[in-house]
Design a protein around this motif. Structure first.
Motif: not given
Length: 817
Positions: A402-404, A433-436
């Motif tokens: 993921x981005x993080x 799942x939506x990370x934002x």
């Protein structure tokens, strides 16, 4: 008239005199006594009486009458007296001759008796020696029988082999194992008694004993012809030496540990598998997800974690009982597992909850067909005890990377949240799942106010992770890492709460608390373990907040027993780049009061040489991602080498994070980096546990002897990393756990290896060995991959692993020249 003695004797009787015969004595009617040892003479000369009687007969004399043992009486008629002198002379002659015979006989008898006595004495000596020898032989035979009995009573197989690998001795355990007699086995080799694979394995260990003189302790697997089964033995083999120091035999003891290995495997299954469905449990799932995350980063592909919960299962369990429910779970587990690929994992968390791990996805959309098949398998009707039962499933899916950066537990929680979203929207469906969205939800659940209260309630604690010199073992310092001792969720990692306050004033408050606590602990250590330094992480907001240097000075003044030069501040490279001029000024002011600085996660930002030159830090801390992946990605070795060269050029110390294995440490030491930190050395620990660890810490024994590689041998170091990574990929494929690979793999090292003088100058005497090992490794890989892809039986791929180990060892030896 006195009687006369007519004889020659040594000891005449009393009253007798030795004299001569006179005619007048005979004419006067004298009585003549003939005295002699005639009884002895008769005993020794049986014909003597015959001779005497012959003389008497000749002269017409009557028979002689014995008067005693030594006396004879002879009376002659008067008409025969005139013949008496001649007769008596004849008797004297016979008597004298008898005496001679007697004397000779006595001498002969004495000699015979002496010989008999000597013979008897020698016979006694011979008998005693013979009896002693027989006794020794009997004792030796008894000892041998006793030893044979002892060896035959031992359950382990005990044997001797000569230098031609032929059996010299075997005990009963080995006879029973092979179903043969001792006579049938003596003189045979393992090739005559076992299959080729078993005999080859035995021969490999035997050669180390008989050819190299090593004692070998190893696990050996044998195919037993008598039973048709395979058994595992723990074998100890050692050389036997003659009086000249030459090896003449091998002595081996092999103990059957098959049941122990089976029990270990059973315990491993219990520890790693769900006993109802035989699917992996939480423990094994965590390990596989960790490996999958590493592979996903390296291959730059996606990993999907799907959290699956059965809809309606509780109602069936309540209505029909746990027995029916368990059978339903078993059937559904088998059906869902069949929808996945061999490389994927389906694990049971407990109850009706499962997690599927899907590997090597080019994008998120590629997971949809597999998720759909899982939904269909979960909804398939199942016959249980005459009942037709049906459920559905709700699935939540998240992806990695993921981005993080997230860890495995975060992925599970994300997938769990997505699964509940699927249930809320109607069940029998999946939800990504939506990370934002999660970022905002996380902000609601872990509010700033909640963290402020936790800080006030002293719920935060510090754990300390050691920093060590990997070559000398010296512990140079520790890094203070904050943890949240949550009242209901337990110990929380900083990734779960620090990002929430990253841009909030709470970051400054928590940061100051960390520095204060670290200085408190430093004072304690200064009294008990002087010389230990402590580093703390300071974020950009705290560092650039007005008054940072002043607050730091106040905290140092609060702890006068904590030397300022024992405090080290770690700042992120990305934080330093936000305002390079201001950060440099702050660093200089802090260094003026004795505090040291380290640039953390170096290599992940966008620093240039000018930035590195302008930042007055004492140390560069290499980001752990480069270290963790360097064994699988040769490019990371190149990056690390470049960072170390930069540090040397600018006179900076270097420490590497992410040392998770002994091999990580060895590779870093070869690159010239001696300072390390990571779970392969020690995890973060509370102060008390750290004290116990410091008392027992010892560096890995191989690290002490590793020398930094010369610049000329760096191609060997890159080759080591390249082949280590490639071999792991080949093994995964051969085990059916990896993606398809090509039999012909381009090898950059091969071109360098055959480049001529350059390679020869580096390899020197190891040149032929490296080339031979390199060729064999690639040849085995090619043959095994081709056979697997052709659907043929692949030979024991452990041969390939052995070849890889030989190649890596050859490269290590070449680097150590």
């Amino acid at each position: 008239m006195r009687p006369k003695l007519l004889s020659l004797i040594d000891d005449p009787p009393t009253g007798f005199e030795t004299g001569t015969i006179r005619k007048r004595d005979l004419l006067s009617g004298a009585v003549v006594l003939l005295v002699s040892d005639c009884d002895v003479a008769y005993e020794l000369l049986p014909d003597f009486r015959e001779r005497v009687e012959g003389v008497l007969l000749t002269f017409g004399a009557p028979a002689i009458e014995p008067l005693g043992p030594l006396l004879w009486h002879l009376s002659l008629p008067r008409e025969a007296l005139d013949q008496a002198p001649g007769m008596l002379e004849a008797l004297l002659a016979v008597t004298a001759k008898a005496a001679d015979f007697r004397n000779e006989a006595i001498v002969a008898k004495l000699a015979q008796e002496r010989l008999s006595e000597e013979y008897a004495a020698r016979s006694d000596d011979y008998r005693r020696v013979t009896d002693a020898l027989k006794s020794q032989v009997a004792l030796l035979a008894a000892s041998e029988n006793k030893l044979q009995t002892i060896l035959d009573s031992v359950d382990a197989c005990i044997y001797l082999k000569d230098t031609q690998y032929r059996y010299l001795f075997v005990n009963r355990a080995l006879l029973n194992l092979l179903g043969k007699t001792r006579e049938e086995i003596i003189g045979l080799s393992d090739a005559d008694l076992f299959d080729n694979e078993t005999a080859t394995d035995f021969r490999r260990n035997d050669e180390k004993v008989l050819r190299e003189g090593h004692t070998v302790i190893a696990e050996e697997t044998a195919a037993i012809r008598l039973t048709g089964l395979r058994a595992t033995y723990r074998s100890t083999k050692l050389p036997l030496f003659d009086q000249n120091g030459r090896i003449y035999a091998l002595c081996g003891i092999s103990t059957d540990i098959t049941q122990i290995k089976e029990r270990e495997a059973q315990l491993k299954r219990i520890a790693h598998y769900d006993m109802l469905t035989l699917l992996p449990n939480r423990v094994l799932l965590a390990d596989r997800v960790h490996q999958a995350m590493t592979a996903a980063r390296r291959r730059q592909q996606l990993l999907a974690v799907a959290y699956l919960d059965l809809d309606g299962f509780k109602a069936i369990n309540d209505r029909h009982g746990h027995g029916v429910g368990d059978k339903l779970l078993v059937a559904l587990s088998a059906g869902m597992k069949q929808t996945l690929r061999e490389s994927d994992t389906l694990a049971r968390l407990g109850g009706d909850e499962f997690i599927a791990v899907l590997l090597d996805l080019p994008n998120a959309a590629a997971s949809v067909p597999m998720i759909t098949r899982l939904l269909a398998a979960a909804a398939q009707p199942v016959q249980v005890d005459g009942l037709t039962l049906g459920v559905s499933a709700s699935i939540g899916v998240t992806f990695y990377p993921q981005l993080e950066e997230v860890d495995a537990d975060q992925l599970f929680r994300q997938a769990d949240q997505a699964m509940y979203q699927a249930k809320l929207t109607g069940k029998n469906r999946y939800h990504f799942f939506d990370t934002e969205e999660h970022r905002s939800v996380r902000g609601m659940h872990e509010s700033h106010e909640y963290i402020r209260r936790a800080l006030e309630a002293q719920q935060f604690v510090l754990h300390y992770q050691p920093k060590v010199n990997m070559r000398t073992g010296e512990v140079t310092g520790v890094e203070a890492l904050v943890r949240w001792q949550h009242p209901t969720r337990g110990l929380l990692a900083p990734a779960l709460f620090l990002p929430i306050i990253e841009d909030h004033p709470l970051a400054v408050q928590l940061g100051d608390w960390v520095v204060d606590q670290a200085l408190t602990q430093l004072e304690i250590w200064e009294a008990t373990r002087p010389g230990l330094s402590v580093s703390v992480n300071v974020g950009a907001r705290q560092l650039l907040h007005p008054g940072f240097v002043r607050r730091l000075g106040e905290l140092l003044a609060k702890h006068p027993d904590a030397p300022p030069d024992r405090l080290e501040i770690e700042i992120l490279e990305t934080s330093a780049l936000k305002d390079l001029a201001q950060v440099s000024e702050i660093i200089e002011e802090c260094r003026a009061i004795g505090v040291r600085f380290s640039l953390d996660d170096f290599g992940t930002g966008y620093s240039s040489l000018s930035y590195l030159k302008r930042l007055p830090v004492d140390q560069l801390k290499v980001d752990g991602s480069f270290v963790r992946d360097m064994l699988d990605d040769p490019d990371d070795v190149t990056i690390l080498d470049g960072i170390l060269s930069l540090a040397t050029a600018f006179g900076r110390e270097v420490i590497a994070e992410g040392v998770e294995t002994d091999e990580h440490g060895t590779m870093l030491l070869r690159l010239g980096c001696v300072m390390g930190q990571g779970y392969g050395i020690a995890p973060p620990m509370p102060p008390r546990e750290l004290g116990l660890w410091l008392d027992v810490w010892q560096p890995h024994r191989d690290w002490v002897e590793v020398r930094p590689a010369r610049r000329a041998v760096l191609p060997l170091l890159y080759a080591w990393a390249e082949h280590h990574s490639w071999a792991a990929e080949v093994e995964r494929y051969l085990e059916g756990k990896g993606a398809r690979i090509s039999p012909e793999v381009p090898c950059r090292f091969a071109a360098w290896l055959h480049s001529g003088d350059a390679a020869a100058a580096v390899l020197r005497e190891d040149s032929e060995r490296v080339k031979r090992c390199h060729q064999r490794t690639h040849q085995l890989a090619r043959e095994m991959v081709e056979k697997k892809q052709a659907g043929k039986r692949v030979p024991d791929w452990r041969q390939f692993r052995d070849a890889v180990e030989d190649l890596l060892a050859a490269l290590n030896d070449a680097m150590d020249q």
